[in-house]
Design an enzyme around this catalytic site. Sequence first.
Site, PDB file in Angstrom:
ATOM      1  N   ASP A   1       0.857  -1.184   0.000  1.00 45.12           N
ATOM      2  CA  ASP A   1       0.000   0.000   0.000  1.00 45.12           C
ATOM      3  C   ASP A   1       0.893   1.235   0.000  1.00 45.12           C
ATOM      4  OD1 ASP A   1      -3.059   0.758   0.613  1.00 45.12           O
ATOM      5  OD2 ASP A   1      -1.748   2.198   1.605  1.00 45.12           O
ATOM      6  N   LEU A   2       0.606   2.156  -0.916  1.00 44.32           N
ATOM      7  CA  LEU A   2       1.407   3.386  -0.962  1.00 44.32           C
ATOM      8  C   LEU A   2       1.152   4.229   0.278  1.00 44.32           C
ATOM      9  CD1 LEU A   2       0.931   4.394  -4.703  1.00 44.32           C
ATOM     10  CD2 LEU A   2       2.857   3.219  -3.660  1.00 44.32           C
ATOM     11  N   ASP A   8      -4.912   2.490  -3.813  1.00 46.53           N
ATOM     12  CA  ASP A   8      -3.462   2.323  -3.951  1.00 46.53           C
ATOM     13  C   ASP A   8      -2.979   1.029  -3.305  1.00 46.53           C
ATOM     14  OD1 ASP A   8      -4.169   3.189  -1.430  1.00 46.53           O
ATOM     15  OD2 ASP A   8      -2.380   4.413  -1.138  1.00 46.53           O
TER      16      ASP A   8
END
Length: 469
Positions: free
Chosen positions: A344-345, A387
């Site tokens: 996950d960004l 994301d």
Amino acid sequence: METTDLFSLQDTVSDLRVQGKYKETIEVSFRLFELGYSAKDYKSIMVALINRATSYYCIGEIQEAFTSIDAYLEYCGDHGDDVDRLNGYNILFLVHEKNNDYVKAKATLTKTINLGKKLQHYNMVSNAYSNYSHLCSAEEDYEGALKYASKGLEMAELHEPRTPILEFRVKLNVANAYIGLGKLDCAEELIEEMRHDTLLDSFIREKTQVYDLYGRFLMKAARYEKAYNSFTKAKELAESFNDQNLLKGLLEKRCKACEQMGNVELGFLAQQDYINLLQSLHEQEVMKTAMRLELKHDLAAIERRANRDYLTGLYNRSYMEAATDEMLEKAALVGEQVSCIALDLDNLKLMNDTFGHMFGDEVIKEIANVCSGKIRSDDLMGRFGGDEFAIILKGLSPEQAKIKAEQLVEAVRRTKIEKNGKYISVSASLGIADNGNGEITTFKDLFHEADMALYEAKRNGKDQICIMA
């Protein structure tokens, strides 16, 4: 994907189907399904499936229509309401009828009737009884046809607000049953009443059906010349809305009436009309067959796109779930290791708020490209909306999976995204889990473990890896 975009796509797919652009409808339905799935917008998913089913039905791809309807009803069971299910039964009936499977068609109508009564949607119940009566007539069970048409009339009278055309349509089935039973006095009285109903000025199809019924009644009464004239009137009306299948039946009846009259000259003209229509129907069927062949040729490509995330080109969640489930099942049998990395960004919302969502999309696409270049061809990588990504690694030990995760997090750190002459740094948090020597056999369970580890990495400060113990 904004909710307004999904609404717009729902309208688009429905408009395409109404226009008869079935190939385009099917393709856009796949895209709507994918986006709806990513956004967990179940209304979009169901709109996609019901329009896809209807389009397949209209081009004669019955099996594909069944598949889409089954999926629609499954989503209805989990996320839809009774009205959604009622709509599903309506299209399912049409497919069973088209397939000449009257047993299943009647079973579906029974479900429609029971659910429609529960919801007090008496118009739907009335239509279902009318369709049941129609099936009975097709089987020459005219007692049954009269029974169900009479029930349909009762339901039509319960519908609020009172809708005269709804009752009129049921009476068509009542009159048809009377003719089949030889109750010609009853049939004539009802048909005469319908023929002079001013309602027909606004409903051309029903007016056509009345003249068709009147012709059938006259044939039974051996009044062949009048029957021919009635069928001709029905033919002229049917031509105005170009229902060629209805026309075919009417032209056949005109030929039969000429034969009974012994009018050779009139019979020749009627026969010519019939032959011309058959040629037109043949040409339409050739065009429809070509469309089916074209669609089958394109279907594999459409389905490939349906398995992909629209933004990054990575696999989407539905494909990842199916492919990983199969991989885990085989791994459990042979004792193979399967690991999942949830990535996950970090701080994407802040970047979206600062630089805009278009920039956020560019970040997601770049990270997808960077990370997919770091995995093997046998591994899987998918985006789940937003994301968050999942990477499935086959045949790697936990230690090897950790090394791969370290390579990924470092590759993300080295990535710089240009914005207005400045280069923006990016980082990501990762969680790792494995299948526990075959104990975990579904993607859902494996990803849940990796996602919990990802949550821990976020809680501990981000830009790091956490392994599920």
